[in-house]
Motif scaffolding. Structure first.
Motif: not given
Length: 197
Positions: A71, A124, A126, A153
């Motif tokens: 990340p 993040w 995913r 977010r």
């Protein structure tokens, strides 16, 4: 408009955030309701930038972020000298797009906002195709000169609306909450209320 609020008629041009070239012209009406709520915006734009070019740029940005196995983590973007590391430019670009939703929702006839800095950003990784970041952004409130910290977010996939959930806190206002969705590539704004994270 009696009992509703003040309505404004605007004509303006837009520019590409990165290159500064003319991206089109817009006509808009903005109604600031008397009750405390976001302005009601109706907008129609004529774009001069080729939609295929916009999609290609979105896809290049997406691929840069999607191909990462670790990340991205960044702080103080831009730095105290106004510089942005090239590797963090995509992170900055998404923060600008996401924070524009917050600034739109918080603006009133008497208060406006500019994004001053990304204090922190964390990607993040995913399992699906979406890109997701947590940000702490600092908004500069005009004319009060107050700096407001917002946690945001952001979730994005090219061709889909940019999803933004956030909360903001300031010394005078305490905690403010909001959430919504914003289209990518300046293709318009969709509004959705939802639970905070």
């Amino acid at each position: 408009i009696p009992d509703a609020g003040n309505k404004y008629y605007l004509q303006f041009t837009t520019e590409d955030y990165k290159s500064g070239e003319n991206a089109g012209s817009c006509l808009a009406t903005v109604l600031y309701p008397k009750k405390k709520s976001p302005p009601v915006v109706n907008i129609k734009c004529t774009e001069t930038k080729d939609q295929k070019k916009i999609q290609d740029e979105d896809n290049r940005l997406y691929q840069k972020l999607r191909q990462r196995t670790k990340p991205i983590i960044g702080n103080n973007i831009p730095d105290s000298y106004g510089n942005i590391e090239p590797a963090l430019e995509p992170v900055w670009a998404l923060a600008v797009a996401g924070s524009s939703y917050i600034m739109w929702e918080k603006s009133t006839e008497n208060l406006g906002y500019f994004m001053a800095q990304v204090k922190s950003a964390r990607q993040w990784i995913r399992k699906d195709d979406f890109i997701e970041f947590d940000y702490t952004v600092l908004l500069h409130e005009i004319p009060t000169q107050e700096i407001i910290s917002c946690h945001m977010r952001l979730t994005w996939l090219p061709g889909h609306p940019l999803k933004v959930k956030y909360f903001c806190a300031s010394e005078n206002q305490g905690l403010e909450e909001g959430s919504g969705m914003e289209s990518g590539s300046a293709a318009g704004i969709l509004h959705e209320r939802g639970a905070n994270f």
